[in-house]
Write an enzyme that holds these catalytic residues in place. Structure first.
Site, PDB file in Angstrom:
ATOM      1  N   ASP A  51     105.927  96.191  82.825  1.00 17.72           N
ATOM      2  CA  ASP A  51     105.809  97.722  82.586  1.00 17.72           C
ATOM      3  C   ASP A  51     104.963  97.712  81.219  1.00 17.72           C
ATOM      4  O   ASP A  51     105.521  97.066  80.171  1.00 17.72           O
ATOM      5  CB  ASP A  51     107.311  98.142  82.572  1.00 17.72           C
ATOM      6  N   GLU A 106     106.583  76.289  83.645  1.00 15.90           N
ATOM      7  CA  GLU A 106     107.592  75.407  83.744  1.00 15.90           C
ATOM      8  C   GLU A 106     108.262  75.243  84.841  1.00 15.90           C
ATOM      9  O   GLU A 106     109.091  74.239  85.351  1.00 15.90           O
ATOM     10  CB  GLU A 106     108.888  75.845  82.598  1.00 15.90           C
TER      11      GLU A 106
END
Length: 557
Positions: free
Chosen positions: A214, A264
């Site tokens: 956002d 990751e």
């Protein structure tokens, strides 16, 4: 040798599913209510996962479902790592993710990093700790001006109207770019940065596939004093990367760290930026492979139903995506704007709302001037065009039913802070596109829940209900299902070629596998000739071999 379908591409490279995905935005409080309290919930979403699978989408994007006082529809987050108890529990969230994954649907969640709720434990700690405390350093506190500090630090205004500074009990002021209940976080503070990394890992570990960020362009700020006045602030060039409060170059340091976190995971988590910036070049930075990887382009959302505008904006955005190595996004509706079926059925004003006398009305005119059938016809044509484009397409809940904006909501029933604070950008506010969905033609809330809905549903919702449209092969829902199913088989390399049609109001392009999209923006039929034999789908039936006005056809030899 034929090109692999989108489904085959995703199966061989699961890291690229997002590049050409059809993503369905769920506004949880207005999707489906399982416990009958009038508010949509996760159990409601769970009850509709088969509907989502039948629709044929690749992913859902969940607007905020976190604990919130709903000062801004859930975008005032009190706890970033939990579920609002009115919406559900973390265990229900896990079951929802599993159910969606079992149906091949990815999950994207909203992250709101610019500001927290004023009920967040950090902000409550800051209020209690007082001036000069470490707790206040996580937010943006300043002393006031004037002899007794009773005037705000600047004359800036918030997006929702009114001043952008709020005074607290001990006399200091805090900055809120949005509602007063949404204090801006201080992204220069290492604890803020570390906590959001923790949040990203928390949801990624629960199986979330991606994040919608956002107001991604507003996190970092330079509020070195003396602060500029409102007039001075508005005069500062926002394309240099050095503006005090928006689209600063240093925000990309945050997203570079986030990208390392995303990578990751196997497959890497995806992200898309909501970045309202001034140029395509500025937006491209958010879509870089070293950053969030993708950024919304809202250009078509702001365009009229006009062939020249569509072709120009499509060309620009595809060129930008080629430069960044990302894929572009296509959007016509979301939780912040007038539904595009309504925009296209009113006089063109680029989707803005205007005031008629004492009443606010949607888009270009009062509701009695809305041509509902024209708006729906144009919306279907525009959506089919979008689904044929390279890149990902974001669909907003209810648009698959051809829903219009609900303009007739009494002031006492409205919830959007933009309405109550008179924000110029929004007029009526955004409640009209957030009214709970109609699932059945009967019932107190058209099947949304057993005991009403948190926003009033109009009687005309009955004709747009899912059970009505599912039984009608000519409905908007049937068209969306057919288009999304075909799209999965036809989608190919992220390129297109424009073809001359001899008419300024008709666009035609082809994809590398021979899939062609023809959209007639005008009112006169367009003769397809022998190509009509290659028709695989159309938003309006052909007349002999001619594509009617305000319609789209897909062709594949």
């Amino acid at each position: 040798m034929t090109d692999p379908s989108l489904a085959e591409q995703n199966a061989t490279d699961p890291t690229s599913w997002w590049r050409q995905a059809a993503v369905y935005q769920i506004y949880p409080r207005s999707f489906a209510d399982a416990n009958g309290d009038g508010i949509g919930d996760i159990a409601g979403i769970l009850s509709r996962v088969d509907y989502l699978a039948e629709l044929g989408i690749d992913a859902v994007w969940l607007s905020p479902f976190y604990p919130s006082a709903l000062a801004d529809g859930g975008y005032d987050v009190a706890d970033y790592r939990d579920v609002d108890p009115r919406i559900g529990t973390l265990e229900e969230f896990d079951r929802m993710v599993q159910a969606l994954h079992e149906r091949g649907i990815h999950v994207i969640v909203d992250i709101v990093p610019n500001h927290s709720s004023n009920l967040h434990e950090w902000f409550q700690e800051a209020l209690a700790a007082g001036r000069g405390s470490a707790a206040r350093e996580r937010y943006i506190f300043r002393e006031g001006t004037g002899p007794d500090g009773s005037e705000p630090p600047t004359d800036w205004v918030s997006v929702f109207g009114g001043g952008a500074w709020e005074r607290v009990e001990d006399g200091q002021w805090y900055f809120h770019h949005f509602a007063v209940e949404q204090p801006d976080l201080n992204w220069s503070h290492p604890e803020v940065r570390a906590d959001f990394v923790k949040t990203l890992r928390f949801w990624s570990d629960r199986g979330v596939d991606g994040f919608r960020i956002d107001v991604a362009h507003m996190l970092t700020k330079d509020l070195t004093e003396p602060l500029p006045s409102r007039a001075e602030l508005e005069a500062i060039d926002s394309t240099t990367g050095q503006h005090p409060i928006t689209d600063r170059d240093d925000v990309h340091e945050v997203y570079a760290e986030w990208r390392r976190v995303f990578n990751e995971y196997d497959p890497p988590r995806t992200a898309v930026a909501e970045a309202w910036v001034q140029t395509p070049e500025r937006r491209a930075r958010y879509a870089s492979a070293e950053g969030l990887g993708q950024a919304f382009n809202f250009d078509l959302l702001e365009a009229d139903f006009d062939a020249e505008q569509f072709r120009s904006l499509i060309t620009v955005n595809l060129a930008q995506s080629e430069l960044t190595g990302s894929s572009t996004t296509w959007v016509l509706s979301n939780h912040d704007v007038t539904r595009h079926a309504t925009r296209y059925g009113l006089a063109p004003l680029n989707g803005r709302r205007v005031k008629q006398g004492t009443e606010w009305v949607a888009a270009g005119g009062p509701e009695d001037q809305l041509d509902r059938e024209q708006g729906r016809r144009r919306a279907e044509a525009a959506t089919m065009l979008l689904l044929g484009l390279p890149g990902s397409t974001y669909l907003y809940q209810g648009e698959e039913l051809g829903l219009h904006e609900v303009a007739d909501i009494a002031s006492a029933q409205r919830q959007d802070p933009a309405f109550f604070r008179g924000a110029e950008f929004d007029g009526l506010g955004r409640d009209g596109c957030r009214v709970p969905l109609p699932w059945t033609a009967e019932g107190s809330s058209f099947g949304f829940g057993s005991d009403g809905a948190h926003l009033p549903q109009p009687s005309w919702f009955a004709e747009y209900a899912v059970d009505v449209e599912a039984a009608d092969p000519a409905s908007t829902l049937s068209l969306y299902r057919a288009a999304l199913a075909l799209r999965r088989r036809l989608q190919t390399e992220e390129r297109l070629e424009w073809h001359d049609t001899g008419r300024a109001d008709v666009l035609r392009f082809s994809r590398p596998n021979g899939w062609q999209v023809v959209t007639n923006f005008g009112t006169e039929p367009f003769d397809l000739g022998a190509d009509a034999d290659a028709l695989v789908l159309t938003s309006q039936p052909l007349r002999a071999r001619a594509l009617p006005g305000e319609a789209t056809a897909w062709l594949k030899a």
